[in-house]
Enzyme design. Structure first.
Site, PDB file in Angstrom:
ATOM      1  N   GLU A 136      -7.210 -11.236   2.574  1.00  0.00           N
ATOM      2  CA  GLU A 136      -5.902 -10.618   2.325  1.00  0.00           C
ATOM      3  C   GLU A 136      -5.622  -9.538   3.361  1.00  0.00           C
ATOM      4  OE1 GLU A 136      -3.164 -10.741   1.132  1.00  0.00           O
ATOM      5  OE2 GLU A 136      -3.015 -11.153  -1.002  1.00  0.00           O
ATOM      6  N   ASP A 137      -4.353  -9.312   3.613  1.00  0.00           N
ATOM      7  CA  ASP A 137      -3.980  -8.209   4.507  1.00  0.00           C
ATOM      8  C   ASP A 137      -4.067  -6.871   3.776  1.00  0.00           C
ATOM      9  OD1 ASP A 137      -1.890  -8.913   2.811  1.00  0.00           O
ATOM     10  OD2 ASP A 137      -0.333  -8.816   4.343  1.00  0.00           O
ATOM     11  N   ASP A 163       4.526  -6.846   7.660  1.00  0.00           N
ATOM     12  CA  ASP A 163       5.919  -6.800   8.113  1.00  0.00           C
ATOM     13  C   ASP A 163       6.759  -5.775   7.377  1.00  0.00           C
ATOM     14  OD1 ASP A 163       5.863  -8.391   5.636  1.00  0.00           O
ATOM     15  OD2 ASP A 163       7.993  -8.716   6.059  1.00  0.00           O
ATOM     16  N   ASP A 213      -2.298  -3.836  -2.859  1.00  0.00           N
ATOM     17  CA  ASP A 213      -1.462  -2.694  -3.222  1.00  0.00           C
ATOM     18  C   ASP A 213      -1.589  -2.480  -4.734  1.00  0.00           C
ATOM     19  OD1 ASP A 213       0.585  -0.742  -2.888  1.00  0.00           O
ATOM     20  OD2 ASP A 213       2.143  -2.224  -3.254  1.00  0.00           O
ATOM     21  N   LYS A 248      -4.943   0.165  -1.072  1.00  0.00           N
ATOM     22  CA  LYS A 248      -4.288   1.410  -1.491  1.00  0.00           C
ATOM     23  C   LYS A 248      -4.795   1.742  -2.896  1.00  0.00           C
ATOM     24  CE  LYS A 248       0.151   0.756   0.905  1.00  0.00           C
ATOM     25  NZ  LYS A 248       1.594   0.500   0.681  1.00  0.00           N
ATOM     26  N   ARG A 266       5.169  -7.827  12.478  1.00  0.00           N
ATOM     27  CA  ARG A 266       3.859  -8.468  12.278  1.00  0.00           C
ATOM     28  C   ARG A 266       3.067  -8.559  13.574  1.00  0.00           C
ATOM     29  NH1 ARG A 266       3.870 -10.732   7.105  1.00  0.00           N
ATOM     30  NH2 ARG A 266       5.810 -11.698   6.411  1.00  0.00           N
ATOM     31  N   PHE A 285       3.964   3.142   2.927  1.00  0.00           N
ATOM     32  CA  PHE A 285       4.267   1.825   3.480  1.00  0.00           C
ATOM     33  C   PHE A 285       3.819   1.723   4.943  1.00  0.00           C
ATOM     34  CE2 PHE A 285       6.975  -1.515   5.252  1.00  0.00           C
ATOM     35  CZ  PHE A 285       6.788  -2.514   4.319  1.00  0.00           C
ATOM     36  N   GLY A 342       0.784 -12.533   5.691  1.00  0.00           N
ATOM     37  CA  GLY A 342       0.290 -11.256   6.200  1.00  0.00           C
ATOM     38  C   GLY A 342      -1.111 -11.243   6.775  1.00  0.00           C
TER      39      GLY A 342
END
Ligand code: 5GP
Ligand code: MG
Length: 181
Positions: A105-106, A165, A109, A137, A171, A158, A51
């Protein structure tokens, strides 16, 4: 450029959420912070695939200090015990002992991924570890993880695009989209 239309991926519709221009200017701000914080430290960036590949690439373009980058992947497999998923780190070919590490990191969560990755990295005795995540988040966070460089804090919905993705797709989108409710 603005992709203002709703996109459909498989069975789901996504609406525009964070435009490419806004992503890019925020990344420049983060890179300036990192340039200041790691001057003369020769940090080693660790991009967590898949990601974070786009974020890592764009971030690096504005990093002007001496640095290195390496790419790792977390392989998730079903454990044989009732503990469920176990994640192992693969592809760590760089020597990280005594290095200043910046994890790229992307999205953070629940924080589970990082809570498993950090002890794994610490075993290799790096000098320091910091975390840069494009997205956080806060409402979803369940682990005691501190993200040092946050691109955007978003609600617990989401998203896809810019490396993230939905079932392998999306992506390549230059903007970030949010699932339509
Ligand atoms: P964690 O819960 O461990 O912090 O996040 C685990 C992984 O879930 C992330 O690295 C990312 O791959 C995925 N993830 C979490 N939230 C989202 C989201 O909103 N969109 C996408 N595409 N992936 C997400
Ligand atoms: Mg990820």
């Amino acid at each position: 450029m603005v992709e203002s239309a709703v996109v459909t991926i498989k069975d789901k519709s996504f609406k525009p959420f964070i435009e490419a221009d806004k992503i890019q200017s925020r990344i420049v701000e983060i890179s300036q912070e990192i340039n200041r914080d790691f001057e003369r430290n020769n940090p080693l960036f660790l991009s967590i695939l898949n990601g974070s590949f786009m974020f890592a690439a764009d971030l690096m373009k504005s990093i002007s200090i001496d640095c290195e980058i390496s790419f790792v992947k977390l392989a998730s497999y079903q454990g044989t015990k009732s503990t469920g998923n176990v994640m192992t780190l693969i592809g760590l070919d760089a020597e990280i002992e005594d290095r200043h590490i910046v994890i790229i990191e992307d999205i953070v969560d629940t924080g589970k991924t990082l809570s498993e990755l950090l002890p794994n990295l610490k075993r290799h005795r790096p000098e320091s570890i910091r975390i840069a995540s494009l997205i956080l988040k806060p409402e979803a966070l369940q682990h005691d993880i501190h993200v040092d460089y946050v691109g955007f804090e978003i609600p617990n919905d989401f998203i896809v695009g810019y490396g993230l993705d939905y079932d392998g797709l999306g992506r390549n989108l230059r903007d970030i989209y949010q699932l339509k409710s």
